[in-house]
Write an enzyme that holds these catalytic residues in place. Structure first.
Site, PDB file in Angstrom:
ATOM      1  CB  SER A 127      -0.981   0.018   1.174  1.00 32.53           C
ATOM      2  OG  SER A 127      -1.893  -1.015   1.035  1.00 32.53           O
ATOM      3  CG  ASP A 173      -5.002  -1.010   0.911  1.00 30.83           C
ATOM      4  OD1 ASP A 173      -5.200  -2.013   1.626  1.00 30.83           O
ATOM      5  OD2 ASP A 173      -4.882  -1.061  -0.325  1.00 30.83           O
TER       6      ASP A 173
HETATM    7  C1  GLA Z   1      -5.877  -4.206  -2.210  1.00 31.16           C
HETATM    8  C2  GLA Z   1      -6.994  -3.176  -2.071  1.00 31.16           C
HETATM    9  C3  GLA Z   1      -7.748  -3.344  -0.756  1.00 31.16           C
HETATM   10  C4  GLA Z   1      -8.180  -4.779  -0.549  1.00 31.16           C
HETATM   11  C5  GLA Z   1      -7.022  -5.738  -0.815  1.00 31.16           C
HETATM   12  C6  GLA Z   1      -7.453  -7.176  -0.775  1.00 31.16           C
HETATM   13  O1  GLA Z   1      -4.912  -3.948  -1.229  1.00 31.16           O
HETATM   14  O2  GLA Z   1      -6.466  -1.880  -2.134  1.00 31.16           O
HETATM   15  O3  GLA Z   1      -8.854  -2.461  -0.725  1.00 31.16           O
HETATM   16  O4  GLA Z   1      -9.285  -5.090  -1.347  1.00 31.16           O
HETATM   17  O5  GLA Z   1      -6.396  -5.504  -2.061  1.00 31.16           O
HETATM   18  O6  GLA Z   1      -7.845  -7.525   0.492  1.00 31.16           O
END
Ligand code: GLA
Length: 388
Positions: A127, A173
């Site tokens: 993230s 995230d």
């Molecule tokens: C990515 C997305 C989140 C979530 C994850 C899976 O990180 O940004 O919102 O959906 O995948 O859990």
């Protein structure tokens, strides 16, 4: 060695002249459990990382964004009024998108001169984009005197990601980056946005949460993620429930029987089974940790989550499955892929003195399979976004 916080302040003066009004920080995250549940109103259990993004910022002379990324070695200038979905791309979409989302929510957002830099590996599923969004959201919040709550900032950051950067993600995230707390997991009900900080201190139990970056190229991630989102929406519609969150494990078999016949129905059945059982696994882990149980006890649940992502949600890749299998063979109590899938990171709960041997075992398995060497670090839960 200087970190992002020092670098952005120095670079600000060099790039724009004068001093920034302040610097802000927002972390990346790793998700302990609760994958692909956040866009169907479900439960997630991430922790904020000590690595993240720093933003040195100053209110600009006019309604303009001047953003410089140290990582990209690039400065982009764009009038606030010209920021819109489809008008910006690349790293600056995550910065400009926040201004757009805040304006869409009715806030008077000042122009900004901002320098950003981070130490979250990009593309590893930790993230880095949410950290970037949340760092500039926190800066705009303070410098614009917006007085928005962390939930409101998370919502704006998510809109930036969904509408301007164009990734149809949930809110996990951004919520993790804003609500992180040292020594705690962030248990989020993504429907109500209720947050509970659940104490999580692996070292106190003689454990380490090892994060292994598989370095697998995840080229498919955007299209596949969107496809999972669509499948879940389709299943929700067919079941006639407000969200998949509303299907309990007890109701699961009856719900699966209501989905259509044939290969398309079988596919939706697998997707729904993952989401419903994953929500239950999150609640199990939270209950165990809340009760003060030995964290080793959550290991099998982490591993079950991985099997569900591999077999039912079908979002793993061979590099990821190899890392999980090698970590378990080397003695990890539990292991699973974390994040959106198709590469990224695997986490393993290991005895503290086993972090290096487990990582070495994964590296050996990778060498044998002809994969790029993985990287690893021991994760500790850190605080969420704040002014430096
Ligand atoms: C990515 C997305 C989140 C979530 C994850 C899976 O990180 O940004 O919102 O959906 O995948 O859990």
């Amino acid at each position: 060695m200087s970190g992002p916080a020092e670098r952005v302040a120095t670079e600000f003066t060099e790039a724009f002249g004068g001093e920034p009004d302040g610097s802000w920080w927002a972390p990346g995250r790793v998700n302990l459990i609760g994958e692909h549940t956040d866009y169907t109103g479900g439960f997630v259990l991430p922790l904020a990382l000590p690595s993240g993004v720093a933003a040195a910022a100053r209110v600009a002379q006019g309604p303009v964004l001047r953003a410089r990324s140290l990582r990209e070695r690039e400065t982009v200038e764009i009038p606030l009024a010209e920021i819109a979905p489809g008008k910006v791309d690349g790293w600056v979409a995550y910065v400009a998108g926040v201004a757009w989302a805040l304006r869409e929510a009715g806030h008077d957002v000042p122009g900004l001169d901002v320098v950003v830099d981070g130490d979250v590996p990009v593309g590893a599923g930790l993230s880095s984009s949410a950290a970037l969004e949340c760092a500039v959201a926190a800066a705009w919040n303070d410098l614009g005197g917006l007085a928005l709550s962390r939930d409101e900032l998370a919502a704006a950051a998510r809109r930036a990601e969904n509408d301007v950067a164009g990734a149809p993600t949930g809110v996990m995230d951004q919520m993790a980056s804003l609500h992180g707390r040292a020594g705690h997991l962030v248990f989020i009900d993504t429907r109500s946005l209720a947050v509970e900080h659940v104490p999580f201190d692996p070292p106190a139990a003689g454990l380490s949460l090892l994060v292994i970056d598989t370095k697998a190229p995840h080229a498919l991630v955007d299209g596949e993620y969107a496809e999972r989102h669509r499948s879940c929406a389709e299943a929700t519609a067919q079941l006639g429930v407000p969200a998949l969150r509303d299907v309990s494990v007890q109701d699961l078999d009856a719900a699966l029987a209501r989905l259509g016949q044939g290969p398309e129905g079988d596919l939706l059945r697998r997707r729904v089974r993952h989401v419903v059982t994953e929500n239950a696994r999150v609640l199990d882990v939270v209950a165990a940790l809340r009760s003060g149980a030995d964290p080793r006890r959550i290991g099998p649940t982490l591993t079950a989550s991985h099997a569900s992502m591999r077999d039912d949600f079908e979002i793993t890749v061979p590099e990821v499955d190899t890392a999980v299998a090698a970590a378990l063979d080397a003695g990890a109590h539990g292991a699973r892929m974390t994040g959106g899938g198709f590469g990224g990171c695997v986490l393993a709960l290991v005895e503290a003195d086993q972090a290096d041997p487990v990582l070495a075992a994964v590296a050996d398995a990778y060498a044998a399979a002809g994969y790029r060497a993985p990287a690893g670090f021991v994760a500790a839960a850190a605080d969420g976004a704040h002014r430096l």
